[in-house]
Design an enzyme around this catalytic site. Structure first.
Site, PDB file in Angstrom:
ATOM      1  N   GLY A  19       0.787  -1.233   0.000  1.00  0.00           N
ATOM      2  CA  GLY A  19       0.000   0.000   0.000  1.00  0.00           C
ATOM      3  C   GLY A  19       0.811   1.272   0.000  1.00  0.00           C
ATOM      4  O   GLY A  19       0.263   2.352   0.162  1.00  0.00           O
ATOM      5  N   THR A  20       2.137   1.171  -0.175  1.00  0.00           N
ATOM      6  CA  THR A  20       2.932   2.396  -0.166  1.00  0.00           C
ATOM      7  C   THR A  20       3.005   3.026  -1.558  1.00  0.00           C
ATOM      8  O   THR A  20       3.658   4.047  -1.717  1.00  0.00           O
ATOM      9  CB  THR A  20       4.366   2.129   0.330  1.00  0.00           C
ATOM     10  OG1 THR A  20       4.825   0.896  -0.202  1.00  0.00           O
ATOM     11  CG2 THR A  20       4.415   2.079   1.832  1.00  0.00           C
ATOM     12  N   LYS A  73       3.649   1.312  -4.778  1.00  0.00           N
ATOM     13  CA  LYS A  73       4.571   0.766  -5.775  1.00  0.00           C
ATOM     14  C   LYS A  73       3.879   0.638  -7.132  1.00  0.00           C
ATOM     15  O   LYS A  73       4.385   1.106  -8.153  1.00  0.00           O
ATOM     16  CB  LYS A  73       5.090  -0.604  -5.313  1.00  0.00           C
ATOM     17  CG  LYS A  73       5.868  -0.542  -4.016  1.00  0.00           C
ATOM     18  CD  LYS A  73       6.349  -1.902  -3.574  1.00  0.00           C
ATOM     19  CE  LYS A  73       5.222  -2.843  -3.174  1.00  0.00           C
ATOM     20  NZ  LYS A  73       4.471  -2.404  -1.996  1.00  0.00           N
ATOM     21  N   THR A  74       2.727   0.001  -7.121  1.00  0.00           N
ATOM     22  CA  THR A  74       2.004  -0.173  -8.376  1.00  0.00           C
ATOM     23  C   THR A  74       1.584   1.180  -8.942  1.00  0.00           C
ATOM     24  O   THR A  74       1.663   1.434 -10.147  1.00  0.00           O
ATOM     25  CB  THR A  74       0.783  -1.074  -8.162  1.00  0.00           C
ATOM     26  OG1 THR A  74       1.221  -2.282  -7.541  1.00  0.00           O
ATOM     27  CG2 THR A  74       0.110  -1.407  -9.455  1.00  0.00           C
ATOM     28  N   GLU A 126     -10.327   1.199  30.459  1.00  0.00           N
ATOM     29  CA  GLU A 126      -9.757   2.227  29.569  1.00  0.00           C
ATOM     30  C   GLU A 126      -9.225   3.401  30.369  1.00  0.00           C
ATOM     31  O   GLU A 126      -8.183   3.972  30.024  1.00  0.00           O
ATOM     32  CB  GLU A 126     -10.795   2.701  28.547  1.00  0.00           C
ATOM     33  CG  GLU A 126     -11.300   1.630  27.576  1.00  0.00           C
ATOM     34  CD  GLU A 126     -10.195   0.911  26.825  1.00  0.00           C
ATOM     35  OE1 GLU A 126      -9.134   1.527  26.577  1.00  0.00           O
ATOM     36  OE2 GLU A 126     -10.360  -0.286  26.514  1.00  0.00           O
ATOM     37  N   HIS A 160      -5.719   2.608  31.393  1.00  0.00           N
ATOM     38  CA  HIS A 160      -4.738   2.859  30.334  1.00  0.00           C
ATOM     39  C   HIS A 160      -4.446   4.353  30.234  1.00  0.00           C
ATOM     40  O   HIS A 160      -3.295   4.780  30.204  1.00  0.00           O
ATOM     41  CB  HIS A 160      -5.280   2.404  28.973  1.00  0.00           C
ATOM     42  CG  HIS A 160      -5.312   0.920  28.766  1.00  0.00           C
ATOM     43  ND1 HIS A 160      -4.235   0.109  29.013  1.00  0.00           N
ATOM     44  CD2 HIS A 160      -6.298   0.096  28.307  1.00  0.00           C
ATOM     45  CE1 HIS A 160      -4.558  -1.151  28.723  1.00  0.00           C
ATOM     46  NE2 HIS A 160      -5.809  -1.173  28.299  1.00  0.00           N
ATOM     47  N   ASP A 219      -4.317  -7.154  25.690  1.00  0.00           N
ATOM     48  CA  ASP A 219      -3.267  -6.324  26.300  1.00  0.00           C
ATOM     49  C   ASP A 219      -2.122  -7.197  26.767  1.00  0.00           C
ATOM     50  O   ASP A 219      -0.947  -6.903  26.525  1.00  0.00           O
ATOM     51  CB  ASP A 219      -3.803  -5.586  27.537  1.00  0.00           C
ATOM     52  CG  ASP A 219      -4.828  -4.527  27.160  1.00  0.00           C
ATOM     53  OD1 ASP A 219      -4.879  -4.172  25.984  1.00  0.00           O
ATOM     54  OD2 ASP A 219      -5.557  -4.077  28.059  1.00  0.00           O
TER      55      ASP A 219
HETATM   56  P1  ADP Z   1       1.410  -1.267  -3.481  1.00  0.00           P
HETATM   57  O1  ADP Z   1       2.656  -0.600  -2.969  1.00  0.00           O
HETATM   58  O2  ADP Z   1       0.963  -2.340  -2.546  1.00  0.00           O
HETATM   59  O3  ADP Z   1       1.511  -1.675  -4.893  1.00  0.00           O
HETATM   60  P2  ADP Z   1      -0.507   0.550  -4.550  1.00  0.00           P
HETATM   61  O4  ADP Z   1       0.409   1.262  -5.449  1.00  0.00           O
HETATM   62  O5  ADP Z   1      -1.396  -0.448  -5.159  1.00  0.00           O
HETATM   63  O6  ADP Z   1       0.309  -0.126  -3.366  1.00  0.00           O
HETATM   64  O7  ADP Z   1      -1.329   1.625  -3.746  1.00  0.00           O
HETATM   65  C1  ADP Z   1      -2.658   1.412  -3.390  1.00  0.00           C
HETATM   66  C2  ADP Z   1      -3.440   2.714  -3.436  1.00  0.00           C
HETATM   67  O8  ADP Z   1      -3.026   3.579  -2.381  1.00  0.00           O
HETATM   68  C3  ADP Z   1      -3.184   3.506  -4.687  1.00  0.00           C
HETATM   69  O9  ADP Z   1      -4.062   3.115  -5.700  1.00  0.00           O
HETATM   70  C4  ADP Z   1      -3.441   4.924  -4.257  1.00  0.00           C
HETATM   71  O10 ADP Z   1      -4.816   5.212  -4.307  1.00  0.00           O
HETATM   72  C5  ADP Z   1      -3.026   4.931  -2.808  1.00  0.00           C
HETATM   73  N1  ADP Z   1      -1.672   5.483  -2.641  1.00  0.00           N
HETATM   74  C6  ADP Z   1      -0.599   4.807  -2.163  1.00  0.00           C
HETATM   75  N2  ADP Z   1       0.487   5.604  -2.099  1.00  0.00           N
HETATM   76  C7  ADP Z   1       0.107   6.805  -2.565  1.00  0.00           C
HETATM   77  C8  ADP Z   1       0.785   8.055  -2.771  1.00  0.00           C
HETATM   78  N3  ADP Z   1       2.074   8.224  -2.455  1.00  0.00           N
HETATM   79  N4  ADP Z   1       0.071   9.084  -3.271  1.00  0.00           N
HETATM   80  C9  ADP Z   1      -1.227   8.933  -3.580  1.00  0.00           C
HETATM   81  N5  ADP Z   1      -1.917   7.804  -3.428  1.00  0.00           N
HETATM   82  C10 ADP Z   1      -1.281   6.738  -2.913  1.00  0.00           C
HETATM   83 ZN    ZN Z   2      -6.846  -2.716  27.379  1.00  0.00          ZN
HETATM   84 MG    MG Z   3       1.031  -3.426  -5.773  1.00  0.00          MG
END
Ligand code: ADP
Ligand code: ZN
Ligand code: MG
Length: 609
Positions: free
Chosen positions: A203-204, A206-207, A423, A426, A498
């Protein structure tokens, strides 16, 4: 598919029958005469006009009525009428018109009954043969890669749509520059980089980044997911790899993007379960292909993975994926930028502060943030609102983090009380310990699997964690059930997660971070991860039973220290605990400001564990 075909069949039949009925239905004549009747009508002078079309006679009577009749097919009309005894004088008063049988009707009457069924049959055969053909094609095209050419995408993505990730973008721009002006680099004797590996948590982006390169580079961009290489049939992966590289080379200068390369690029010989032979062959083929590039082959391979740790070392050797770019989780500014990008097509209240959302979301990936924006839009829509408010955004943070709120769950008063004190425990400890992050929000409304939650957030983003911070966190974790014990005399199952987390943390302090004085700065145990899930399955012990016992004692020791501190603080600050719990029972959710308001009069002194 079959269902659709049947529908089409019915539709076609309907059309055909419609055509028939249009072509062959004359206006229904009000009456039909026999020839005898017709002749007597002529003789009595009632008939004005007879139109002959083949064997059909349309008759107009002098009084305006219409009728029809049929003549014998072999003989002409006059002959027929004479045969039936018409008076020649009477016949003279009748207008006779002979029409050619209409061409369309004539041909239709011949063609439709003969040709249409033929067409249908031919159509069915054509369809079946097409299906069969595509079936055989599939069987024979296993070795062809399904490498896709990007570029014809309607929603073209550029670097502008990717927030943050500066280093990655820079590196990629450089690579694109290589492809566009290879001469410049070759003349300097530089070798065009072969491969670039994007590494980063899921989700960072890459794709996303890959799609942005496709939109930016202006050279053909081929995309394939490495999992597509791997099929059930042995040898397919290798030949698909060959095909993908050949396709890219033919289009050079070009980029070949292999997504999720860990699916095939895993350390050889480390397979769990079946099928890894095939994977290894595919990997070998990728290695071979990359070695086969000449010095001036203008194809750059970009690959993405979220498991660089399990990649085969041979892949990372110079001449293959020699450039590596790490995509970090977004920091606070990038988070704000990502939120902004994903709020573009959403109606937001004017005074919304995305920064505040960014502050509350450390550790969120770009995908999490995109999801958050989406959830807030859904939330606003569900409440029949036209725009998204700041509160919608805040609620969505917790939803993404912990799961949906369980407002409807009926909690009996006793359970509610236990949760409130838990809570509060905590929160009180978080406020009492110098090295703990401050409390951001407390709630006793269950979410996901949690009965309630206390959210702490760091004041600024940290990349390192000290031992005293670990100890403070451990103590805060103990706060829940210690408070339960203090008030109700015993603890409940609400504390189980916890305790589990605390134990894990204490063990990591001792065995991974080397923070235990007794054990020294050493790591213990070689942690094996489950290869395809990225989860730990076993920790191989590389130490003796004796050491194991010592480790257990140290873990126990850390937990004991934390528990003692928690007990001491909670029993000496019972009044504060009561005040927080009471406020929670009343309001169910306390924001940071509410919480600070409650504890202010007590002037808590912060202590170090
Ligand atoms: P992965 O690194 O797993 O391939 P993706 O590229 O598929 O992740 O990212 C998933 C979604 O998260 C993207 O389609 C986009 O909507 C959002 N996203 C992730 N990073 C960014 C970024 N730097 N800027 C904008 N959107 C982002
Ligand atoms: Zn707790
Ligand atoms: Mg990907």
């Amino acid at each position: 598919m079959l269902y659709k075909n049947i529908l089409w069949g019915i539709f076609t039949l309907f059309l055909i029958s419609l055509a028939f009925s249009v072509l062959f239905s004359d206006q229904p004549a009000p009456q039909t005469f026999t020839l005898n009747q017709l002749v007597s009508k002529i003789n009595s002078g009632e008939v004005g006009k007879i139109t002959v079309q083949e064997n059909d006679l349309s008759i107009e009577l002098k009084n305006g009525e219409k009728a029809s009749a049929k003549k014998e097919s072999e003989t002409g009309l006059s002959q027929t009428l004479y045969n039936y005894g018409v008076k020649p004088a009477a016949l003279d008063t009748v207008t006779l018109e002979i029409k050619d049988s209409s061409g369309l009707k004539f041909w239709a009457s011949i063609l439709i009954p003969t040709v249409v069924p033929l067409l249908i049959i031919v159509g069915i055969f054509w369809f079946i043969s097409k299906q069969a053909k595509s079936g055989t094609n599939q069987a024979f095209s296993f070795g062809k890669s399904s490498v896709k050419l990007f570029g014809s995408f309607k929603d073209r993505i550029t670097f502008k749509d990717v927030a943050g990730l500066k280093e990655a973008k820079q590196e990629l721009e450089e690579v694109v520059d290589f492809l566009k002006n290879p001469k410049k680099f070759l003349e300097m004797g530089a070798r065009i980089p072969r491969g670039l590996l994007l590494m980063g948590a899921p989700g960072t982006g890459k794709t996303l980044l890959a799609r942005a390169i496709a939109g930016e580079s202006g050279v053909p961009f081929f995309y394939i997911s490495a999992s597509e290489f791997v099929e059930m049939f042995v040898g397919v992966g290798a030949s698909r790899t060959r095909d993908a590289f050949a396709t890219a080379k033919r289009a050079a200068p070009s980029i070949l993007f292999i997504d999720e390369i860990d699916a095939v690029g895993r350390e050889r010989g480390a397979g769990v379960g079946g099928g890894h032979d095939e994977r290894e062959q595919t990997l070998n083929q990728i290695l071979t292909e990359m070695d086969g590039f000449d010095r001036d082959t203008k194809v750059i391979v970009i690959a993405a993975t979220n498991r660089p740790d399990i990649l085969d070392r041979a892949l990372l050797r110079p001449g293959r994926f020699d450039r590596r770019v790490v995509l970090d989780l977004p920091d606070i500014n990038d988070r704000e930028a990502i939120l902004k990008i994903h709020s573009k097509d959403k109606p937001l209240e004017k005074n919304i502060d995305l920064k505040k959302v960014a502050v509350r979301t450390p550790g969120f990936s770009g995908a999490d943030l995109a999801n958050l924006m989406n959830e807030s839009a859904i939330l606003a829509a569900r409440n029949n609102k036209k725009i998204i408010s700041q509160n919608d955004l805040f609620s969505s943070i917790e939803k993404v983090m912990l799961g949906p709120e369980k407002k409807s769950r009926v909690i009996n008063p006793k359970e509610k009380q236990i949760t409130a004190y838990h809570e509060a425990g905590h929160a009180l400890l978080a406020a009492s310990l110098k090295n703990s992050d401050p409390v951001h929000k407390i709630s006793i409304i269950g979410r996901g699997r949690a009965g309630g939650y206390t959210m702490k957030l760091p004041l600024e983003e940290m990349h390192l964690k000290t031992k005293s911070q670990f100890l403070a966190d451990l103590t805060v974790l103990m706060g829940g059930h210690v408070a339960e014990k203090e008030i109700f005399g015993e603890m409940s199952t609400g504390a189980s997660s916890d305790i589990k987390e605390a134990t894990k943390m204490a063990r990591a302090i001792v065995t991974q971070y080397g923070m235990s004085e007794k054990m020294g700065a050493m790591t213990f145990g070689d942690t094996q991860e489950l290869i395809f899930l990225g989860k730990e399955i076993s920790t191989e012990r590389d130490y003796s039973e004796k050491v194991a016992a010592k480790i257990d004692a140290e873990v126990r020791n850390f937990i004991d220290i934390a528990t003692k501190t928690a007990e001491k603080l909670i029993s000496s600050r019972k009044k504060v605990l009561g005040a927080i719990a009471k406020a929670l029972l009343e309001k169910e959710t306390l924001e940071q400001e509410d919480f600070n308001e409650i504890i202010r009069p007590f002037k808590l002194k912060q202590v170090v564990v």
